[in-house]
Scaffold this active site. Structure first.
Site, short mmCIF file in Angstrom:
data_model
loop_
_atom_site.label_atom_id
_atom_site.label_comp_id
_atom_site.label_asym_id
_atom_site.label_seq_id
_atom_site.Cartn_x
_atom_site.Cartn_y
_atom_site.Cartn_z
N HIS A 147 10.93 -83.49 3.19
CA HIS A 147 10.87 -82.67 4.41
C HIS A 147 11.62 -83.34 5.56
O HIS A 147 12.03 -82.68 6.52
CB HIS A 147 9.42 -82.43 4.80
CG HIS A 147 9.22 -81.20 5.64
ND1 HIS A 147 10.20 -80.69 6.48
CD2 HIS A 147 8.15 -80.37 5.79
CE1 HIS A 147 9.75 -79.61 7.10
NE2 HIS A 147 8.52 -79.39 6.69
N ASP B 100 22.83 -63.95 -1.58
CA ASP B 100 23.71 -63.26 -2.52
C ASP B 100 24.45 -64.27 -3.41
O ASP B 100 25.48 -64.81 -3.02
CB ASP B 100 24.70 -62.39 -1.75
CG ASP B 100 25.58 -61.55 -2.66
OD1 ASP B 100 25.44 -61.66 -3.89
OD2 ASP B 100 26.42 -60.79 -2.14
#
Length: 491
Positions: free
Chosen positions: A173, A418
């Site tokens: 993180h 995409d």
């Protein structure tokens, strides 16, 4: 054997590496314990080699080589990046692994259990159930795994089926937040499509753009008087620890909130607010309603409807939009952490007894009130002071407070990514699905917290092509049982 163990030998410094410190919002005690697996599930067969090579190429473009940095601790206990001058077979940009099955995903004993949309709100699998599927066996789970190796911070693990693909990135993180992850995916997809010229330059390669944030506040923070300090914080910490000890069994489960249910809740909430103030046009986001709904889910099995206990409903708040005019310009990609929180303080009985619209409106109020540039500066100033004096983040509320944390990733539009340029075969026929070719059907995330409690924490993964919201949460085992029973009663 095993009684006396030696510490792992950490990699030696490489003279040609570029060494830079982590930015101020990256190297924090609250982020160091966490490592995250993030998985995209596609109903298409993707070219694994094309995915690997395009990500590798991205890290060869200018300052994007920073993504291949190695994590190190310096002599002062601070994290720093050691960035190779170039990547090769010995020092790769990232760790890559690939599993291939000749069967359909529906025939795999574990992958077939990946969640699917439901017609009613539902508690589904545990995120931990899929760990062996979405990561390599020796994948990193803690900060030390990075410090004790010469691996980069990113790992890419791809699982291929005859009609589907799972793509997982793993990172600490300290490396990146939700919006930074989206910027990384956008750059990766640009390279995948052969559009390297569209890859945005990096912001803050070697200097911290947020270094001055909070040094010159112009107004007090809205909840400054509610900051828990001294003995009051000690009592809060003891009560929180007691909850974890007394109710030690917890689970991290996945929730599906169908579009129809969310739309009904939101429409009802807006109607209720309009009835209370006919001359105004109320606004609530989907996230406001989801926050209110999750708060009630978490509290109703554990607190009485008359409880006067304070609840802090804390929502993660991204800073890129607020700081777009100067510190974090939109024409550059900021691959780091840039978020804080907005806080709504409410009595538990109001969350449990008043309409959902009330809690949702209070969440909206906290965002409106605390999401300004001046308030961001004011909170950053308190964060600086608290870290300097106590070595931790500030907490607001009171000593008996119950904390609920929500991190909503919907703005990252992860279900719209995409990857069609990598598709070699369509899995599910187009007439049988709402999502496009090369766009994920499902998004999955699993954190490793290394002993840091994340109870009552809810990451919201986002909204799929059908409008359903996906999220997970960490709660007591018995709390999940009661939530499941409640959902069944609504049928």
């Amino acid at each position: 054997m095993g009684v006396f163990t030696s510490k792992p030998t950490r990699p030696a410094k490489v003279p040609t590496d570029t060494i830079i410190p982590l930015h101020s919002k990256d190297d924090t005690k609250s982020l160091r314990p966490f490592v995250l697996d993030f998985t995209l599930c596609f109903d298409d067969v993707l070219d694994a080699e094309k995915l690997r090579s395009s990500l590798e190429r991205l890290m060869d473009i200018g300052d994007w080589r920073k993504l291949g940095a190695r994590l190190r601790l310096n002599d002062y206990g601070k994290l720093e990046y050691h960035i190779p001058a170039s990547f090769d077979a010995q020092r790769t940009a990232f760790r890559y692994s690939h599993m291939k099955y000749e069967t359909s995903i529906s025939e795999h004993p574990l992958a077939s259990k990946l969640p699917k949309p439901t017609s009613r709100p539902a508690v589904l699998n545990s995120t931990d159930e899929f760990q062996s599927l979405v990561r390599r066996k020796d994948g990193p789970t803690k900060l030390e795994d990075y410090l004790n190796s010469d691996d980069g911070q990113l790992s890419l693990h791809i699982v291929s089926f005859s009609d589907a693909t799972l793509v997982t990135l793993t990172w600490p993180h300290t490396f990146i937040d939700a919006m930074g992850r989206r910027a990384l995916f956008d750059a990766w997809i640009s390279v995948l499509n052969g559009l390297e010229a569209e890859v945005s330059p990096l912001q803050g390669f070697s200097t911290d753009p947020l270094a001055t944030l909070g040094t010159q506040p112009t107004e007090p923070y809205a909840l400054e008087k509610y900051q828990i300090k001294g003995f009051a914080f000690f009592i809060f910490a003891v009560r929180y620890a007691w909850e974890l000890i007394w109710h030690s069994k917890e689970e991290r489960r996945i929730i599906c909130l169908p579009a129809t249910h969310l739309n009904t809740m939101k429409s009802t909430a807006l109607s209720e607010l309009s009835a209370c103030a006919p001359d105004t046009k109320p606004f609530l986001s989907d996230g406001d309603v989801i926050s209110a709904w999750l708060a009630r889910l978490a509290l109703s099995p554990t607190l009485s409807r008359t409880s006067k206990r304070t609840v802090l409903l804390m929502n993660a708040f991204g800073l890129r939009g607020v700081l777009a005019n100067d510190l974090l310009p939109t024409d550059k990609a900021y691959i780091a952490n840039a978020s804080n929180s907005v806080h709504a303080l409410l009595p538990a009985h109001e969350i449990l007894t008043r309409p959902l619209s009330f809690t949702a409106s209070q969440v909206r109020r906290s965002i409106t009130q605390q999401g300004t540039r001046a308030q961001i500066e004011a909170l950053a100033a308190i964060e600086r002071e608290t870290y300097a004096s106590c070595g931790r983040s500030p907490v607001f509320g009171d000593s008996s407070m119950k904390l609920i944390v929500i991190s909503n990733w919907t703005k990252t539009r992860l279900f719209e990514l995409d990857f069609s340029a990598a598709v070699v075969e369509v899995g599910v026929p187009l007439e049988g699905r709402r999502h496009g070719v090369g766009r994920p059907r499902y998004v999955h995330s699993c954190p490793y917290s290394n002993g840091v409690p994340i109870r009552n924490a809810f990451p919201v993964f986002g909204r799929d092509a059908e409008g359903n919201y996906w999220m997970s949460g960490t709660l007591r085992v018995e709390t999940w049982r009661k939530i499941e029973e409640g959902f069944k009663k609504e049928l």
